[in-house]
Structures are given as C-alpha cells and as structure tokens.
Design an enzyme around this catalytic site. Structure first.
Site, PDB file in Angstrom:
ATOM      1  N   GLU A  66      41.727  15.027  58.027  1.00  0.00           N
ATOM      2  CA  GLU A  66      41.403  16.446  57.882  1.00  0.00           C
ATOM      3  C   GLU A  66      40.958  16.766  56.456  1.00  0.00           C
ATOM      4  O   GLU A  66      39.983  17.494  56.261  1.00  0.00           O
ATOM      5  CB  GLU A  66      42.611  17.287  58.295  1.00  0.00           C
ATOM      6  CG  GLU A  66      42.957  17.106  59.769  1.00  0.00           C
ATOM      7  CD  GLU A  66      43.594  18.322  60.393  1.00  0.00           C
ATOM      8  OE1 GLU A  66      42.885  19.045  61.124  1.00  0.00           O
ATOM      9  OE2 GLU A  66      44.801  18.541  60.156  1.00  0.00           O
TER      10      GLU A  66
ATOM     11  N   GLU B 276      47.159  13.828  66.200  1.00  0.00           N
ATOM     12  CA  GLU B 276      48.053  14.950  66.503  1.00  0.00           C
ATOM     13  C   GLU B 276      48.345  15.103  67.998  1.00  0.00           C
ATOM     14  O   GLU B 276      49.497  15.340  68.391  1.00  0.00           O
ATOM     15  CB  GLU B 276      47.470  16.254  65.936  1.00  0.00           C
ATOM     16  CG  GLU B 276      47.634  16.407  64.438  1.00  0.00           C
ATOM     17  CD  GLU B 276      46.604  15.639  63.620  1.00  0.00           C
ATOM     18  OE1 GLU B 276      46.638  15.736  62.387  1.00  0.00           O
ATOM     19  OE2 GLU B 276      45.746  14.931  64.225  1.00  0.00           O
TER      20      GLU B 276
END
Length: 266
Positions: A120, A140
């Site tokens: 990210e 995730e």
C-alpha cells in the site's frame, strides 16, 4: 535530520534516504516508524536542497505491513509518540502516503517482503525498483481484513483492473517479475542492488531542473482523472510559468554551452 528508533534518515547528495529500520519484524509498521516517515516527508518538502527521496528497508526486507500491536503502543515501543498521534489523528495515513504526497519524487527500493501495508505504501511512491527475490501482495482478504491504505482506489489506476482485482481478491503473493509484468514496479535488479539502482535514478532526477521536476510530478497527479481537455488546460497553467524561471534560463544556457546545468531553484 530526524529519524526515530524504527526509521533512519540519511543524505546522499541531494537525495534524502528514508530506511524502514525494524528488520527483526521484517520492517512491519510501528508508531515510531510512522512518525519518522511523516517527519521525513515533511523534511524533504521543506528543504530546497533535497531534490528526491529514496524509501527502502533494512535487513533485506521492505515492509511486511502493519504491526497492530506496535501501533496500539503496547509497552515501550512507541508509547512516547502517543502525543503525536493525538495531536494529528491522520498522521499514520500521511506517513503511508495515503493523505500526503511529497513535492519531490519518491523512489522505492524494495528487497524481500513488500506485502500488505508495504504494497500500500508502494502505491504512493513514484518510481519503483525491486530485487529479483522481492515479494509483493495484498494479503488482507485472507485475514478477513480490508486493505484500507488506499489500494481499492489506487491499484486499479496504476495497473490494469483485472490484475488489480486479482491481487486484491486472492490475497496471493506476487514475484518481482510478475509485479513488473503487470506494471506495479518499473525495474527488477539483482538482489541486494535495489538501493543502488534507486540512487542511480535519483541522481538522474537530481540533475534536472528542480522546479520543472516538481511541476511535472504535480501535473501528472493533478490531471490523472481529468478529461483530456481539462488536463491540457491544467498542464498549461502549471507548466507555462516554468519557462520564465532562472532554472529554465540556466538550462538553455547550459545546453548552448554544452556543459552541465547549475540549477538554483529560482
């Protein structure tokens, strides 16, 4: 120069090198690391002698994502930074380049793991280099979590949507070669040489007119979601004043005199 126990700051000429420095945890994000990162972005923004930033990790890893225990401030790790987070509840998003974009180009030098929060943060950088054994991915969903660092928005704008959705929905790891093939990174280099390659690119950036570099970066991001007509108008508004700067005049003189330019940001 700043820095914290989990983030080191060094200068390499006109480049600011920020190193995620928690190798025993594969540089998982902690509060001291996030505070150091945000302070590093601000230092680069505020110092005209800094023309580029390189972000890397210590100990053969880039970043293995968020360390929720450390971020919560358990024990001594990060407790003395709680006031910073209270004063600016958005600090962690700014550190991760979700809510802050440095004026200067940011070059990522990736070795080893660059997963979850690491991938990210990577999406907030401008130029990306990786060692051939580097691993990328957004894990995730495998943990029942959501990649809230910006990936559901940014990734589909940086790589083809089919690849973005596969990465987001499968939670599987990607090799450096596959990451390069889908456009997530720009260079794959031998292991252990990502930082050297990133610094080489930084030197090429540093040799250019700093006002022009900053304006070009700003224009690229500013116009990304505009129509072509609106984008061209915005580009002209941002780019035309650059031609009237001392940097532009020096660049023209240096070209005519066949010598390297000496830019002074004016």
């Amino acid at each position: 120069m700043g820095g914290t126990e989990h983030l080191t700051v060094e200068r390499a000429g006109a480049t600011l090198v920020l190193t995620l420095n928690r190798p025993q945890a594969k540089n998982a994000l902690s509060l001291p690391m996030l505070v150091g990162l945000y302070d590093g972005w601000l230092e680069a923004d505020g110092d005209d002698e800094i023309r580029s930033i390189v972000l890397t990790g210590a100990g053969g890893a880039f970043c293995a994502g968020m360390d929720l225990k450390a971020l919560a401030g358990d024990g001594m790790a990060g407790e003395h930074y709680r006031d910073r987070l209270k004063a600016d509840p958005d600090l962690h998003w700014k550190a991760m380049l979700r809510h802050h974009r440095p004026r200067k180009p940011v070059i990522a030098a990736v070795e080893g793991y660059c997963v979850a929060g690491g991938t990210e943060i990577l999406q907030g950088t401008d130029i990306r280099v990786a060692g051939e054994s580097a691993t990328f991915g957004l894990f995730e969903v495998k943990r029942g979590l959501f990649p809230i660092g910006g990936s559901t928005v940014r990734l589909q704008r940086q790589i083809p949507r089919t690849h973005a959705l596969e990465m987001l929905l499968t939670g599987r790891p990607y090799s450096a070669q596959e990451a390069a093939a889908i456009g997530l990174i720009g260079h794959v280099v031998p292991d252990g040489t990502a930082l050297a390659k990133a610094l080489e690119i930084a030197e090429q950036v540093n040799a250019c007119g700093p006002l022009a570099v900053e304006a070009v970066k700003a224009s690229v991001y500013e116009t990304a979601e505009m129509t072509e007509a609106d984008g061209l108008a915005a580009e002209l508004k941002r780019g035309w004043p650059i031609f009237d700067t001392a940097d532009a005049k020096e660049g023209a003189r240096a070209f005519a005199e066949k010598r390297p330019p000496h830019y002074k940001r004016a």
